[in-house]
Design a protein around this motif. Structure first.
Motif, PDB file in Angstrom:
ATOM      1  N   GLY A 294       0.820  -1.206   0.000  1.00 24.13           N
ATOM      2  CA  GLY A 294       0.000   0.000   0.000  1.00 24.13           C
ATOM      3  C   GLY A 294       0.850   1.251   0.000  1.00 24.13           C
ATOM      4  N   LEU A 295       1.905   1.230   0.781  1.00 24.35           N
ATOM      5  CA  LEU A 295       2.817   2.367   0.827  1.00 24.35           C
ATOM      6  C   LEU A 295       3.530   2.534  -0.513  1.00 24.35           C
ATOM      7  CD1 LEU A 295       3.585   4.477   2.897  1.00 24.35           C
ATOM      8  CD2 LEU A 295       5.510   3.037   3.558  1.00 24.35           C
ATOM      9  N   GLY A 296       3.808   1.425  -1.169  1.00 20.93           N
ATOM     10  CA  GLY A 296       4.427   1.487  -2.493  1.00 20.93           C
ATOM     11  C   GLY A 296       3.521   2.171  -3.506  1.00 20.93           C
ATOM     12  N   PHE A 297       2.229   1.878  -3.464  1.00 22.36           N
ATOM     13  CA  PHE A 297       1.304   2.537  -4.388  1.00 22.36           C
ATOM     14  C   PHE A 297       1.198   4.027  -4.084  1.00 22.36           C
ATOM     15  CE2 PHE A 297      -2.848   4.084  -5.677  1.00 22.36           C
ATOM     16  CZ  PHE A 297      -2.786   3.814  -7.036  1.00 22.36           C
TER      17      PHE A 297
ATOM     18  N   LEU B 131       4.222   5.570  -5.507  1.00 20.26           N
ATOM     19  CA  LEU B 131       4.129   5.548  -6.964  1.00 20.26           C
ATOM     20  C   LEU B 131       3.214   6.662  -7.471  1.00 20.26           C
ATOM     21  CD1 LEU B 131       5.021   3.961  -9.490  1.00 20.26           C
ATOM     22  CD2 LEU B 131       2.923   2.631  -9.242  1.00 20.26           C
ATOM     23  N   SER B 132       2.110   6.894  -6.779  1.00 22.98           N
ATOM     24  CA  SER B 132       1.204   7.972  -7.191  1.00 22.98           C
ATOM     25  C   SER B 132       1.854   9.339  -6.978  1.00 22.98           C
ATOM     26  CB  SER B 132      -0.128   7.885  -6.448  1.00 22.98           C
ATOM     27  OG  SER B 132       0.036   8.140  -5.071  1.00 22.98           O
ATOM     28  N   LEU B 133       2.628   9.483  -5.907  1.00 26.67           N
ATOM     29  CA  LEU B 133       3.344  10.739  -5.693  1.00 26.67           C
ATOM     30  C   LEU B 133       4.417  10.947  -6.756  1.00 26.67           C
ATOM     31  CD1 LEU B 133       3.659  10.631  -1.805  1.00 26.67           C
ATOM     32  CD2 LEU B 133       2.283  12.223  -3.139  1.00 26.67           C
ATOM     33  N   LEU B 134       5.099   9.880  -7.150  1.00 23.55           N
ATOM     34  CA  LEU B 134       6.094   9.969  -8.217  1.00 23.55           C
ATOM     35  C   LEU B 134       5.434  10.355  -9.538  1.00 23.55           C
ATOM     36  CD1 LEU B 134       9.023   9.553  -9.204  1.00 23.55           C
ATOM     37  CD2 LEU B 134       8.397   7.159  -9.617  1.00 23.55           C
ATOM     38  N   ALA B 135       4.279   9.756  -9.831  1.00 22.64           N
ATOM     39  CA  ALA B 135       3.551  10.112 -11.057  1.00 22.64           C
ATOM     40  C   ALA B 135       3.138  11.579 -11.040  1.00 22.64           C
ATOM     41  CB  ALA B 135       2.324   9.211 -11.210  1.00 22.64           C
TER      42      ALA B 135
ATOM     43  N   ARG C 198      -2.381   9.190   8.760  1.00 17.57           N
ATOM     44  CA  ARG C 198      -1.320   8.614   9.578  1.00 17.57           C
ATOM     45  C   ARG C 198      -0.151   8.121   8.723  1.00 17.57           C
ATOM     46  NH1 ARG C 198      -5.890   8.130  12.054  1.00 17.57           N
ATOM     47  NH2 ARG C 198      -6.081   8.407  14.294  1.00 17.57           N
ATOM     48  N   ARG C 199      -0.390   7.921   7.440  1.00 14.70           N
ATOM     49  CA  ARG C 199       0.681   7.473   6.537  1.00 14.70           C
ATOM     50  C   ARG C 199       1.302   8.629   5.772  1.00 14.70           C
ATOM     51  NH1 ARG C 199       0.085   1.878   3.512  1.00 14.70           N
ATOM     52  NH2 ARG C 199      -0.088   0.563   5.331  1.00 14.70           N
ATOM     53  N   VAL C 200       0.466   9.545   5.301  1.00 17.19           N
ATOM     54  CA  VAL C 200       0.949  10.693   4.539  1.00 17.19           C
ATOM     55  C   VAL C 200       0.648  11.927   5.374  1.00 17.19           C
ATOM     56  CG1 VAL C 200       0.735  12.010   2.397  1.00 17.19           C
ATOM     57  CG2 VAL C 200       0.546   9.515   2.362  1.00 17.19           C
ATOM     58  N   ASN C 201       1.692  12.594   5.827  1.00 13.94           N
ATOM     59  CA  ASN C 201       1.519  13.694   6.763  1.00 13.94           C
ATOM     60  C   ASN C 201       2.415  14.859   6.359  1.00 13.94           C
ATOM     61  OD1 ASN C 201       4.041  12.711   7.487  1.00 13.94           O
ATOM     62  ND2 ASN C 201       3.227  11.536   9.202  1.00 13.94           N
ATOM     63  N   ILE C 202       2.697  15.725   7.292  1.00 12.71           N
ATOM     64  CA  ILE C 202       3.489  16.922   7.011  1.00 12.71           C
ATOM     65  C   ILE C 202       4.899  16.550   6.542  1.00 12.71           C
ATOM     66  CG2 ILE C 202       4.447  19.022   8.011  1.00 12.71           C
ATOM     67  CD1 ILE C 202       2.088  19.001   9.960  1.00 12.71           C
ATOM     68  N   GLY C 203       5.471  15.520   7.099  1.00  9.83           N
ATOM     69  CA  GLY C 203       6.810  15.104   6.683  1.00  9.83           C
ATOM     70  C   GLY C 203       6.846  14.669   5.227  1.00  9.83           C
TER      71      GLY C 203
ATOM     72  N   GLN D 147      -9.686  -0.591  -4.286  1.00 10.78           N
ATOM     73  CA  GLN D 147      -9.433  -1.811  -5.026  1.00 10.78           C
ATOM     74  C   GLN D 147      -8.222  -2.555  -4.470  1.00 10.78           C
ATOM     75  OE1 GLN D 147      -8.680  -1.105  -9.171  1.00 10.78           O
ATOM     76  NE2 GLN D 147      -9.588  -3.055  -9.761  1.00 10.78           N
ATOM     77  N   LEU D 148      -7.191  -1.819  -4.100  1.00 10.47           N
ATOM     78  CA  LEU D 148      -5.979  -2.427  -3.551  1.00 10.47           C
ATOM     79  C   LEU D 148      -6.030  -2.591  -2.035  1.00 10.47           C
ATOM     80  CD1 LEU D 148      -3.360  -0.526  -5.719  1.00 10.47           C
ATOM     81  CD2 LEU D 148      -4.218  -2.857  -6.042  1.00 10.47           C
ATOM     82  N   LYS D 149      -7.120  -2.126  -1.421  1.00  6.23           N
ATOM     83  CA  LYS D 149      -7.340  -2.239   0.026  1.00  6.23           C
ATOM     84  C   LYS D 149      -6.200  -1.591   0.810  1.00  6.23           C
ATOM     85  CE  LYS D 149     -10.183  -6.270  -0.376  1.00  6.23           C
ATOM     86  NZ  LYS D 149     -10.034  -7.523  -1.042  1.00  6.23           N
ATOM     87  N   ILE D 150      -5.866  -0.382   0.436  1.00  7.39           N
ATOM     88  CA  ILE D 150      -4.810   0.359   1.119  1.00  7.39           C
ATOM     89  C   ILE D 150      -5.419   1.032   2.338  1.00  7.39           C
ATOM     90  CG2 ILE D 150      -3.134   2.221   0.921  1.00  7.39           C
ATOM     91  CD1 ILE D 150      -3.113   1.661  -2.099  1.00  7.39           C
TER      92      ILE D 150
END
Length: 160
Positions: free
Chosen positions: A6-9, A12-16, A50-55, A156-159
């Motif tokens: 999930g973190l990889g996706f 990947l979306s941030l890279l895109a 909790r996964r994507v935050n200010i950092g 769909q990926l249940k992230i």
């Protein structure tokens, strides 16, 4: 799905989004390019604070500074401020309809543009042009589609 996938996706979306930020477009369209990286950071901060935050927002903003060639730290600070506002109010924002979210995203994008302008003005003497606000309008129009796309893949990926 395992948490690492999930973190990889998410990454990947941030890279895109970073690639969409620097992909060449005709000169006439450069003013109408939405702030892809910030929109994706706002989505993930709203969906998974909790996964994507200010950092994460700071790192993506710093990478945007490096890729676009602005003064280092300008986008990083502006991304962090917007991410903080979204992270603090994510429970309220989630309950809004997508159209209401798009209006709020427009306000947050305007805050971002204002912060970037202020910092750039004090550091390099940039003057304000009303054309700086086109990415705000385009970002508001793009938000419902981006929200739908990322939410669809997240479910769909249940992230989580």
């Amino acid at each position: 799905m395992r948490p690492a996938q999930g973190l990889g996706f998410i990454y990947l979306s941030l890279l895109a989004a970073l690639l969409l930020t620097v992909i060449p477009v005709p000169y006439q369209l450069t003013l109408f390019r939405p702030d892809w990286a910030l929109l994706v950071v706002m989505y993930w901060t709203l969906a998974l604070p909790r996964r994507v935050n200010i950092g994460t927002a700071f790192v993506v903003g710093f990478l945007t500074d490096v890729l676009v060639g602005t003064v280092l730290g300008v986008n990083a600070l502006a991304f962090s401020v917007v991410s903080f506002v979204v992270g603090v109010n994510y429970l309220k924002i989630r309950n809004f309809a997508v159209i209401q979210q798009a209006l709020l995203v427009g306000l947050l994008l305007a805050l971002y543009q204002l912060l970037v302008f202020w910092l750039s003005h004090f550091l390099t003497g940039v003057n304000f042009r009303p054309a700086y606000l086109w990415p705000v309008v385009i970002g508001m129009l793009v938000w419902p589609w981006l929200f739908w796309l990322l939410r669809r893949y997240r479910r769909q990926l249940k992230i989580q």
